[in-house]
Design an enzyme around this catalytic site. Structure first.
Site, short mmCIF file in Angstrom:
data_model
loop_
_atom_site.label_atom_id
_atom_site.label_comp_id
_atom_site.label_asym_id
_atom_site.label_seq_id
_atom_site.Cartn_x
_atom_site.Cartn_y
_atom_site.Cartn_z
N ARG A 1 -2.35 10.75 -1.67
CA ARG A 1 -3.76 11.08 -1.01
C ARG A 1 -3.85 12.46 -0.47
NH1 ARG A 1 -5.49 7.15 3.77
NH2 ARG A 1 -5.81 5.49 2.25
N HIS B 1 -10.92 10.73 8.07
CA HIS B 1 -10.79 9.26 7.89
C HIS B 1 -10.07 8.73 9.27
CE1 HIS B 1 -10.44 5.55 5.75
NE2 HIS B 1 -9.14 5.58 5.75
N HIS C 1 -9.33 11.19 3.70
CA HIS C 1 -9.27 10.36 2.58
C HIS C 1 -9.94 11.05 1.14
CE1 HIS C 1 -10.29 7.13 -0.40
NE2 HIS C 1 -9.32 6.08 0.50
N ARG D 1 -0.20 9.37 9.06
CA ARG D 1 -0.37 7.91 9.49
C ARG D 1 -0.19 6.96 8.34
NH1 ARG D 1 -5.18 3.69 8.57
NH2 ARG D 1 -5.42 5.27 7.21
N GLU E 1 0.76 -1.32 -0.10
CA GLU E 1 -0.22 -0.12 -0.05
C GLU E 1 0.79 1.45 -0.10
OE1 GLU E 1 -2.79 -0.16 3.16
OE2 GLU E 1 -4.14 -1.29 1.84
C1 LIG Z 1 -13.43 3.01 6.25
C2 LIG Z 1 -12.21 2.72 6.97
C3 LIG Z 1 -11.25 1.86 6.36
C4 LIG Z 1 -9.81 1.72 7.07
N1 LIG Z 1 -9.12 0.81 6.45
C5 LIG Z 1 -8.00 0.44 7.36
C6 LIG Z 1 -7.02 -0.43 7.07
O1 LIG Z 1 -7.28 -0.96 6.10
N2 LIG Z 1 -5.90 -0.83 7.76
C7 LIG Z 1 -5.67 -0.14 9.03
O2 LIG Z 1 -5.10 -0.63 9.52
N3 LIG Z 1 -6.86 0.85 9.31
C8 LIG Z 1 -7.81 0.97 8.68
N4 LIG Z 1 -8.76 2.07 9.27
C9 LIG Z 1 -8.55 2.42 10.34
C10 LIG Z 1 -8.68 1.70 11.48
O3 LIG Z 1 -10.01 0.82 11.08
C11 LIG Z 1 -9.16 2.13 12.78
O4 LIG Z 1 -7.85 3.02 13.35
C12 LIG Z 1 -9.21 1.09 13.98
O5 LIG Z 1 -10.23 0.17 13.34
C13 LIG Z 1 -9.85 1.69 15.24
O6 LIG Z 1 -9.86 0.78 16.28
P1 LIG Z 1 -10.33 0.83 17.58
O7 LIG Z 1 -10.34 -0.54 18.31
O8 LIG Z 1 -9.27 1.89 18.13
O9 LIG Z 1 -11.76 1.83 17.51
P2 LIG Z 1 -13.21 1.19 16.77
O10 LIG Z 1 -12.86 -0.02 15.78
O11 LIG Z 1 -13.74 2.58 16.15
O12 LIG Z 1 -13.97 0.89 18.03
C14 LIG Z 1 -14.43 1.92 18.91
C15 LIG Z 1 -15.38 1.23 19.84
O13 LIG Z 1 -15.68 2.05 21.13
C16 LIG Z 1 -17.03 2.22 21.41
N5 LIG Z 1 -17.41 3.51 21.94
C17 LIG Z 1 -16.95 4.52 21.51
N6 LIG Z 1 -17.19 5.55 22.47
C18 LIG Z 1 -17.86 4.97 23.39
C19 LIG Z 1 -18.57 5.16 24.84
N7 LIG Z 1 -18.53 6.40 25.02
N8 LIG Z 1 -18.97 4.23 25.36
C20 LIG Z 1 -19.18 2.91 25.10
N9 LIG Z 1 -18.51 2.55 23.92
C21 LIG Z 1 -17.93 3.44 23.11
C22 LIG Z 1 -17.56 1.96 19.77
O14 LIG Z 1 -18.99 1.68 19.94
C23 LIG Z 1 -16.63 0.97 19.44
O15 LIG Z 1 -17.33 -0.39 20.00
C24 LIG Z 1 -9.76 2.28 8.30
C25 LIG Z 1 -10.89 3.22 9.06
C26 LIG Z 1 -12.15 3.26 8.17
C27 LIG Z 1 -13.16 4.18 8.73
#
Ligand SMILES: Cc1cc2nc3c(=O)[nH]c(=O)nc-3n(C[C@H](O)[C@H](O)[C@H](O)COP(=O)(O)OP(=O)(O)OC[C@H]3O[C@@H](n4cnc5c(N)ncnc54)[C@H](O)[C@@H]3O)c2cc1C
Length: 531
Positions: A287, A348, A241, A383, A119
Site C-alpha cells: 500500500r 486514511h 490509502h 498500522r 489481510e
Molecule cells: C473508509 C475506512 C475504512 C476502514 N476500514 C477499517 C477496517 O476494515 N478495520 C479496521 O480495524 N479499521 C478500519 N478503519 C479505521 C477505523 O474505522 C477507525 O480507526 C475507527 O473506526 C475509529 O473509531 P473511533 O471510535 O475511534 O472514532 P470514529 O468512529 O471516527 O468516531 C468519532 C466520533 O467522535 C465524534 N466527535 C469528534 N469530534 C467531536 C467533538 N468535538 N464533539 C463531539 N463529538 C465529536 C464524531 O461525531 C464521531 O461520533 C477504516 C477507516 C475508514 C475511514
C-alpha cells in the site's frame, strides 16, 4: 434534548470506542455520549474489512504480535501489542453477544463457523467481518442498545469545544471536570460537568485535501487534549490509502485494493502504466509504495489524479466481484467495465495521538482517550490492517474497568463558570473560515503528504504559524460556528503533524522524506509536550 448538566461519565464521540465504552459503563454509571452528527457519523461505520483477533486453532497470539511488530517499523510498544492481542478474542465475543452479525460459513462437518479473512501484513486468517461492511454492522448493533439504555443520554449534533480543567479555573490540582459543548442547531453553549471524561473523537484525516475519512475526523480530541496539557505522540505517521475515487461529490469512497489484486492497472493521463518503474511487483506492491508512486507521478506531472483500469476484464467478472464499487462509480458517471476510473491517494488513518497508558488514561487526571484519537503504542510507524477497530474495543474495555475501580473515590466536580460570550460579535467575514479550510487542506496535501522534504515541511510550518495566529484572533472576536471550531482544531493538529515530521530525521514506516531516505539505527517516538 439535554436532561442534565452533570454526569458520572461524559463520552465525546460515538464510534466503536465511544459506543462500546458507554455500554460497558452504563450498568453502573450515568453516561452522556456526544456526537457531532448522527451517532453513526464517525469512521467506524465506514470500516469495510473487519477486526483482527486470534480465533482459529492454527493461529497464535505470538503470530499476531509478530505481524503487528513487523508492520510497525520498529516503533510498536511490545507490551501494548501483547495486551491488545491477548484481549482481542474476548472483545469479539462481547460484540457477538451484542448481536453483531459476523459472516458465518459451513465447515467440512456442516457446522456454522465464523469466516476469517486474511489481510495485508497478517500471516494467518484472523480478520472477522460482516460481509464487506463490518463497521456498519458494529454501529447498527450497538446504537439501538445505547439509545435504549436508561443510564445513557445521547446528544447528537453537539460539538465539544474545549475541556474544562482545574488549572483553567485556577485550582491547584489539574483534573478534567467536563467540557463546554456547542449545539449546532441552536448555537447555545452548555457546560457539562463530569467525574470522568473520555475522548473518543476519532482521527484527523480531514487535515488533508483527499481523505477516506468522514467529515467528523477533524482531530478535535487531539487538539482539545493538547490545549488541556496532554502529551501527543507520533503525529507524523499518517496512513494514506492508495486509491480513493476522485470526484468532488464522492466523499470518503475507497476503491478496494482487491481491484488491483484482480488485475487493475494504474495509468497516467496519457494511458501509460507506471507502477513497474517503482517496484517489480507493480500494482501489487504494498500500500505505502503504491501511494508514494502515485503521489510522485501526480507531483511530477502536476495532475490531480491518475486512473485505475480493470476494463480489460469481462463485464460479468467486474460486476460480480465488485458490485458496490461498480454501482457507486456508475452513479458518478463512470462505467468501470468499459473505461478507467480516476483515483487519488487519500489520508486514511492517524497512527499518532494523545499519549495514554493501558487503561486509556491521559496526562490529565479524570481524562481518558480511546480509539483512533489515542496513541497507545500499538501501531508504531505503520498500522496493520484491522488492528484499529480492535484497539477501540480493547482500550474502551480497559478504560471502563479503570473508571469503575476509582468510581467511589471521585466526587462530582464543583460548579464551573458558564461560557462567556460577552466580548464576541457575529462575524462579518465568514470567508476567512472557508478560505483557510481550503488553504490548510491543500498545503497539508502538497507539503506534508506522502513524500516529504525538509523544505516543504518548513514551507508548511511558515503557513501554519500564520493560520494559527489568524484563527486565534478570529476565535477571540467572533461567535463560534461549527466550521470555526473544526478549523481551529484542524489547524492545531496540522501544526502538531508538521512539527513531528520536522523532528523525525529519518524515513520510517509511513513517514518518508527525501532528505533522510533511510531509517536511523535507533527507533524513537516523537513526543510533543505542551507548554
Ligand atoms: C473508509 C475506512 C475504512 C476502514 N476500514 C477499517 C477496517 O476494515 N478495520 C479496521 O480495524 N479499521 C478500519 N478503519 C479505521 C477505523 O474505522 C477507525 O480507526 C475507527 O473506526 C475509529 O473509531 P473511533 O471510535 O475511534 O472514532 P470514529 O468512529 O471516527 O468516531 C468519532 C466520533 O467522535 C465524534 N466527535 C469528534 N469530534 C467531536 C467533538 N468535538 N464533539 C463531539 N463529538 C465529536 C464524531 O461525531 C464521531 O461520533 C477504516 C477507516 C475508514 C475511514
Amino acid at each position: 434534548m439535554i436532561l442534565n448538566t452533570e454526569y458520572d461519565v461524559l463520552i465525546i464521540g460515538s464510534g466503536a470506542a465511544g459506543l462500546s465504552l458507554a455500554l460497558t459503563l452504563a450498568e453502573h454509571t450515568k453516561v452522556l455520549i456526544l456526537s457531532k452528527g448522527p451517532l453513526e457519523s464517525g469512521s467506524t461505520a465506514y470500516a469495510q474489512g473487519g477486526i483482527s483477533a486470534v480465533l482459529s486453532e492454527n493461529d497464535s497470539f505470538d503470530s499476531h504480535v509478530d505481524d503487528t511488530l513487523n508492520a510497525g517499523g520498529g516503533l510498536c510498544d511490545i507490551e501494548t501489542v501483547r495486551f491488545t492481542v491477548k484481549h482481542a478474542p474476548e472483545r469479539i465475543a462481547w460484540l457477538i453477544e451484542q448481536g453483531v452479525p459476523f459472516t458465518q460459513i459451513k465447515n467440512k462437518q456442516g457446522k456454522l463457523e465464523y469466516h476469517l479473512t486474511r489481510e495485508g501484513g497478517h500471516s494467518h486468517r484472523r480478520v472477522i467481518h460482516a460481509e464487506d461492511a463490518t463497521g456498519h454492522a458494529v454501529v447498527a448493533s450497538l446504537i439501538p442498545k445505547v439509545i435504549a439504555h436508561p443510564n445513557i443520554d445521547v446528544l447528537e449534533r453537539h460539538i465539544s469545544i474545549d475541556l474544562i480543567t482545574g488549572k483553567k479555573l485556577g485550582y491547584q490540582t489539574q483534573r478534567c471536570l467536563g467540557a463546554y459543548i456547542f449545539n449546532i442547531d441552536t448555537g447555545k453553549i452548555l457546560a457539562i460537568r463530569s467525574r470522568f471524561t473520555i475522548l473518543a473523537t476519532g482521527g484527523a484525516g480531514k487535515a488533508y485535501l483527499y481523505t477516506s475519512n468522514p467529515d467528523s475526523s477533524t482531530g478535535d480530541g487531539i487538539a482539545m487534549s493538547w490545549r488541556a496539557g496532554c502529551r501527543v505522540a507520533n503525529m507524523e505517521f499518517i496512513q494514506f490509502h492508495p486509491t480513493c475515487f476522485y470526484h468532488p461529490d464522492a466523499k470518503s469512497f475507497l476503491i478496494s485494493e482487491a481491484v488491483r489484486g484482480e488485475g487493475g492497472q494504474l495509468l497516467l493521463p496519457d494511458g501509460s502504466r507506471f507502477m513497474d518503474k517503482f517496484d517489480k511487483r507493480a500494482e501489487l506492491a504494498p500500500r505505502d509504495i503504491v501511494a508514494r508512486a502515485i503521489d510522485h507521478e501526480m507531483k511530477r506531472l502536476g495532475c490531480d489524479y491518475v486512473f485505475l483500469d480493470i476494463s480489460h476484464k469481462s463485464a460479468d467478472f467486474i460486476t460480480q466481484h465488485f458490485p458496490n464499487i461498480y454501482q457507486k462509480c456508475l452513479d458518478f458517471g463512470y462505467d468501470m467495465t468499459c473505461e478507467p476510473i480516476p483515483v487519488v491517494p487519500a489520508a486514511h488513518y492517524t497512527c499518532g495521538g494523545v499519549v495514554t497508558n493501558h487503561d486509556g488514561q491521559t496526562d490529565v487526571a479524570g481524562l481518558y482517550a480511546v480509539g483512533e484519537v489515542a496513541f497507545t503504542g500499538l501501531h508504531g510507524a505503520n498500522r496493520m490492517a484491522s488492528n484499529s477497530l480492535l484497539e477501540c474495543l480493547v482500550f474502551a474495555h480497559a478504560a471502563a474497568e479503570n473508571i469503575l475501580q476509582q468510581f467511589d473515590n471521585v466526587p462530582y466536580p464543583p460548579q464551573v463558570p458558564e461560557w462567556d460570550e460577552s466580548r464576541v460579535t457575529d462575524s462579518d467575514e465568514e470567508v476567512v473560515v472557508s478560505h483557510n479550510w481550503e488553504e490548510l487542506r491543500r498545503f497539508m496535501w502538497d507539503y506534508v503528504g506522502i513524500v516529504r522534504t525538509t523544505k516543504r515541511l518548513q514551507r508548511a510550518k511558515h503557513r501554519i504559524d500564520l493560520l494559527l495566529r489568524e484563527i486565534d484572533e478570529y476565535y477571540s472576536n467572533f461567535h463560534i460556528t461549527n466550521d470555526l471550531l473544526e478549523l481551529r482544531n484542524l489547524t492545531q493538529v496540522s501544526d502538531l503533524i508538521i512539527r513531528s515530521a520536522l523532528m523525525r530525521k529519518e524515513s520510517r514506516g509511513l513517514h518518508y522524506t527525501l532528505n533522510y531516505p533511510n531509517p536511523a539505527p535507533l527507533a524513537h517516538n516523537t513526543v510533543l509536550i505542551p507548554d
